[in-house]
Structure formats: C-alpha cells, structure tokens
Scaffold this motif. Structure first.
Motif, mmCIF file in Angstrom:
data_model
loop_
_atom_site.group_PDB
_atom_site.id
_atom_site.type_symbol
_atom_site.label_atom_id
_atom_site.label_comp_id
_atom_site.label_asym_id
_atom_site.label_seq_id
_atom_site.Cartn_x
_atom_site.Cartn_y
_atom_site.Cartn_z
ATOM 1 N N GLY A 258 0.410 6.572 -7.003
ATOM 2 C CA GLY A 258 -0.866 7.259 -7.391
ATOM 3 C C GLY A 258 -2.146 5.792 -7.702
ATOM 4 O O GLY A 258 -3.247 5.855 -8.410
ATOM 5 N N SER A 259 -1.383 4.590 -7.588
ATOM 6 C CA SER A 259 -2.221 3.907 -6.872
ATOM 7 C C SER A 259 -3.855 4.415 -6.366
ATOM 8 O O SER A 259 -3.433 5.049 -4.893
ATOM 9 C CB SER A 259 -1.345 2.143 -7.275
ATOM 10 N N LYS A 260 -4.585 3.343 -6.429
ATOM 11 C CA LYS A 260 -5.953 3.264 -5.435
ATOM 12 C C LYS A 260 -6.619 2.474 -5.138
ATOM 13 O O LYS A 260 -7.893 2.606 -4.564
ATOM 14 C CB LYS A 260 -7.255 4.339 -6.362
ATOM 15 N N SER A 261 -5.915 0.794 -4.932
ATOM 16 C CA SER A 261 -6.536 -0.063 -4.772
ATOM 17 C C SER A 261 -5.484 -0.956 -4.189
ATOM 18 O O SER A 261 -4.008 -1.381 -5.317
ATOM 19 C CB SER A 261 -7.151 -0.495 -5.901
ATOM 20 N N GLY B 20 -4.892 -0.188 7.119
ATOM 21 C CA GLY B 20 -4.366 0.841 7.098
ATOM 22 C C GLY B 20 -4.281 1.788 5.283
ATOM 23 O O GLY B 20 -2.713 1.723 5.016
ATOM 24 N N MET B 21 -5.245 0.891 5.364
ATOM 25 C CA MET B 21 -5.715 1.797 3.415
ATOM 26 C C MET B 21 -5.599 2.982 3.776
ATOM 27 O O MET B 21 -6.511 3.529 4.668
ATOM 28 C CB MET B 21 -6.229 0.745 2.598
ATOM 29 N N PRO B 22 -5.159 4.116 3.161
ATOM 30 C CA PRO B 22 -5.666 5.313 2.958
ATOM 31 C C PRO B 22 -6.990 5.518 2.614
ATOM 32 O O PRO B 22 -7.743 4.340 2.063
ATOM 33 C CB PRO B 22 -5.004 6.245 1.585
ATOM 34 N N GLU B 23 -7.946 6.325 2.810
ATOM 35 C CA GLU B 23 -9.607 6.551 3.010
ATOM 36 C C GLU B 23 -10.080 6.539 1.366
ATOM 37 O O GLU B 23 -11.463 6.762 0.953
ATOM 38 C CB GLU B 23 -10.710 7.482 4.154
ATOM 39 N N ASP B 24 -8.898 6.699 0.225
ATOM 40 C CA ASP B 24 -10.126 6.648 -0.795
ATOM 41 C C ASP B 24 -9.319 5.454 -1.649
ATOM 42 O O ASP B 24 -9.784 5.762 -2.836
ATOM 43 C CB ASP B 24 -8.955 8.303 -1.463
ATOM 44 N N TRP B 25 -9.334 4.721 -1.047
ATOM 45 C CA TRP B 25 -8.292 3.127 -1.775
ATOM 46 C C TRP B 25 -9.513 2.073 -1.384
ATOM 47 O O TRP B 25 -10.009 2.450 -0.800
ATOM 48 C CB TRP B 25 -6.837 2.576 -0.874
ATOM 49 N N LYS B 26 -9.420 1.510 -2.141
ATOM 50 C CA LYS B 26 -10.145 0.446 -2.043
ATOM 51 C C LYS B 26 -9.554 -0.902 -2.286
ATOM 52 O O LYS B 26 -8.424 -1.308 -2.664
ATOM 53 C CB LYS B 26 -11.130 0.147 -3.655
ATOM 54 N N LEU B 27 -10.152 -2.205 -1.253
ATOM 55 C CA LEU B 27 -9.157 -3.800 -1.337
ATOM 56 C C LEU B 27 -10.105 -4.449 -1.648
ATOM 57 O O LEU B 27 -11.393 -4.842 -1.744
ATOM 58 C CB LEU B 27 -9.674 -3.552 0.059
ATOM 59 N N ILE C 150 1.126 -1.064 0.117
ATOM 60 C CA ILE C 150 0.043 0.085 0.188
ATOM 61 C C ILE C 150 0.728 0.930 0.081
ATOM 62 O O ILE C 150 0.887 1.902 -0.460
ATOM 63 C CB ILE C 150 -0.879 -0.253 1.153
ATOM 64 N N ARG C 151 1.907 1.512 0.744
ATOM 65 C CA ARG C 151 2.778 2.535 0.669
ATOM 66 C C ARG C 151 3.703 2.941 -0.385
ATOM 67 O O ARG C 151 3.849 4.068 -0.905
ATOM 68 C CB ARG C 151 3.893 2.266 1.515
ATOM 69 N N ILE C 152 4.161 1.951 -1.081
ATOM 70 C CA ILE C 152 4.460 1.655 -2.132
ATOM 71 C C ILE C 152 3.279 2.261 -3.909
ATOM 72 O O ILE C 152 3.934 3.381 -4.332
ATOM 73 C CB ILE C 152 4.920 0.400 -2.695
#
Length: 425
Positions: A170-173, A207-214, A163-165
C-alpha cells in the motif's frame, strides 16, 4: 510489548496538573498576540513522521557497532517497535521499509500487523549501494550510472522489484539514493555517468504505478570522495524534471556541505513544486545522522519556517513525505527517535507561530531588525505545552521519554528478545 490506553492515561495523571498551568499561561499569551491556539494544536496533532525500519536497532560507524539489547530480530518486531513509538507520541504513524534488508515474508500478515498499530507504509527505499550475497552483478563501480550495462539493468530491476513489494503493502512512493560516483580523478566520465543515471531513473519512473511518486536524493560525498553523480539539489531537480511530473527531489538534512543554506534550497524547490520528501537528522560535520535538533535547532526552525510558508503558498507542491533518518550507536535507538520526534514537532510549532504578515511587511520595508525579531520571538517561545496539548488530545503520553523509562520498555524488550542485533544493518 503492548502499552494500553489505560497505562498512558495513568502515566498522564502525574503530569496533567503541571501541564494545565503551563498550557493556560502559554495559550493566553499566544491568543493575545493573535495566534489561533486550537488550530496550531490540531496541526501538531495531525503531523505524522515516518520511522525507517533500519533505525530501530543500535546504529554504528565504520569502526564498530554496539548492541543495545532487545533489538528487533525480524521485520514484524520492527513494526512492533514503531507501534510503541506511535502509541507514546501519536506522531509516528508510518513506517518506511528498506529492501532487501526488510523483504516481507508474508505481506498479508505484515499489513495486518501494521494496521493493528495504526501504521501505514510510507516510501519504499531501494539499495544499490552494496552487493548482496546472491548478487548476479556488482555495484562496486556504480549502479544506475555504471558503464557496465548488466549492472545498470540489474539495479533498475531491483528498483522495480521494490515497487512491486511496495504496491502490495500500500505504499505510494519510491526513494532512490545512489552511492554512485568516483573516488579518483579520471575514474569516470562525468557526462556519461549522468547520462546513464538519467536513463536508468527514467526506466524506473516508467515502471511506477500512475499514483506513485519518485523521490531522488542527493549527497555531496561519501562513500565516494572525489565525485558523487547526484551531488546536489540542482542535479536531483534536473533529473526529476527529466523523469516527469511525479518525480521530486528529496532533501536529507545531513546531505549537505557545512553551512549550506538548506532553508533556501527548501524554498526554491517548493516554489518550483519539486520538494517531494524530507529526511530529518542533524550533523556537526557531514552525514552524521545525529538526533534531530541536537546540534542546530535554530537551523531546523528556519527550515520549518520555509516549509510552513511553502505548504501555505505553493499549491503546486505536494504535501511532503516526512521521515527520520537518524541513527547513533551510543543511545537507546527508541529514545533517540522519541527525541527526534520531539525536536521536529517543536520546530514545526515554532514555525506556526511566525507572524507571516508582519514578516512580509518588514521585508517590504527592508526592516532587517524587525524581521530578525519576528523570527527569533517565535523560535524563543517554549512551545512544549502545545505539543503536550496535542498529545493529550490524541491519547498519547504527555512526556513520551518519561513514560518510556517509567514503563521500562527497553528492559522489557531485552527480556523478550535477548541481546540479538537488529536485522538489516
């Protein structure tokens, strides 16, 4: 290797006359039947599919791997290859990285390279299905589901590092696929394995940013053959719900038992707003990872019919993340990807031709014959002129594989890179 717009335009000159007559015929026919041709062409032109970094070299099996020559030896060369696919098709505008196979050494330089090719970074992919040379803990008996707490923590921390990388790129998922399971009865407790997996996924999700998807994948078997902890879409769906509203199921076409009704799975997940991503490939027996549309093109069309319907009618479902997950060791990997892109767009275009209003009426009247005819009339339409119209509109090659071969792309890559095998496999 760089292919300029002028080279594409020159190649298209040899194809444009036949295209014009084919497109005029099809456009007139579709217009008379009520289709909005320009709208369909625009949708095809806008459709983008991510290319995974691991698909750019020759694939392999448990028995061997045969290099095709000119394979990318470093991550930057993989971006160059995706750039070649994108300039030829204008439908491969994203790349999906697999960590730790493709850890960037210079994030800023890699982002600049991607931008120069018109590429973005799509979903990141973690790897807890194999031990790395410097691994502190083993995944031999599981990762997120492991009875060994150290292994679980190690796997969770790896996903957080991915996720950090991804944030830097600029990835979101994040896509999680687990090999976790058992090869023998009694090897693990099913409920304990599922409970550990749920807890681990919740930690990753937190641990994901709030604008990310899993995105949570599933698979019925392999590499474990007695049980897989996330073995079907229902288990993935349950785990996604347990994690939160930004967690979704990811469907891989090869991750089903033979004759599974994948289109019904797609419809159900979209109805519930939980279809997050889609991995395209084809298969005869299992997770064969064959070229998209090479075995079951009608099944692919039926799946796209549900995808198109869902995108129009299920506003609660996010726009899916598309990716090709195909690989084979007897084809030029770039030609394999070009064929896959073609098959995906053909199925998408055919699905756009389905008269949904007429189909709904046939369903309400229980007119099974009419419903079948409506679907098969769309499927039997040669939509390739529509794809070419979209490519001409975006400056891509009318016939990407013909252009690839006439420009001797593989020969040029071999002369530039030699016969080294691709990294990350």
């Amino acid at each position: 290797m760089i292919i300029g717009k002028d080279i594409i335009e020159q190649h298209n000159k040899n194809e444009v006359e036949n295209f014009n007559s084919d497109f005029a015929y099809l456009s007139d026919k579709l217009t008379k039947s009520g289709s909005n041709v320009s709208e369909i062409v625009d949708k095809i032109a806008d459709f983008q599919v991510a290319i995974p970094s691991w698909a750019l070299g020759a694939g392999g099996t448990r028995f061997g791997r045969f290099s095709y020559g000119g394979e990318p030896a470093v991550l930057e060369q993989k971006l160059d290859d995706v750039g070649l696919l994108h300039v030829l098709t204008h439908s491969a505008g994203a790349v999906s990285l697999h960590i730790p196979w493709d850890i960037p050494s210079d994030v800023s330089a890699l982002k600049e390279s991607a931008a120069s090719h018109g590429l973005i970074f799509d979903a990141m992919n973690s790897n807890t299905f194999q031990d790395q040379p410097d691994a502190k803990h083993s995944y031999k008996f599981g990762s997120l589901n492991s009875v060994n707490e150290d292994s679980r923590v190690y796997a969770v921390e790896h996903n957080k590092e991915v996720i950090r990388i991804g944030k830097e790129l600029g990835s979101k998922s994040l896509t999680v696929w687990l090999a976790d399971g058992a090869s023998f009865p009694g090897q693990l407790n099913f409920q304990t394995a599922l409970s550990n997996t749920e807890k681990s996924l919740k930690e990753i999700y937190a641990g994901m940013p709030e604008d990310w998807k899993l995105f949570i994948e599933y698979k019925p078997y392999e590499p474990n053959f007695y049980s897989t902890t996330i073995q079907d879409w229902g288990t993935s769906f349950m785990l996604a719900n347990a994690c939160g509203e930004r967690a979704f199921t990811l469907v891989d076409l090869g991750h089903h038992l033979p004759n599974t009704n994948i289109e019904q799975i797609v419809a159900t997940l979209m109805y519930k707003g939980k279809l997050g991503g889609f991995h395209f490939n084809d298969s005869k027996y299992g997770d064969d990872d064959l070229t998209v549309g090479s075995i079951k093109p009608y099944a692919l069309f039926l799946i796209f019919n549900e995808l198109v319907y869902g995108m129009e009618n299920n506003a609660n479902n996010p726009y899916p993340a598309w990716m090709i997950d195909a690989s084979h060791n007897i084809k030029d990997p770039l030609e394999d990807l070009l064929q896959s892109l073609e098959a995906i767009l053909i199925a998408y275009a055919q699905a756009l031709l389905v008269d949904q209003k007429a189909l709904k009426e046939a369903q309400l009247n229980n007119d099974v014959v009419a419903a079948q005819d409506i679907l098969q009339n769309a499927y039997r339409t040669d939509v390739r002129p529509l794809l070419k119209a979209a490519r001409l509109q975006t400056g891509a090659a009318l016939d990407p594989i013909a252009a690839y071969r006439s420009l001797k792309v593989r020969e040029t890559l071999i002369s530039e890179r030699g016969w080294a095998k691709a990294t990350g496999l």
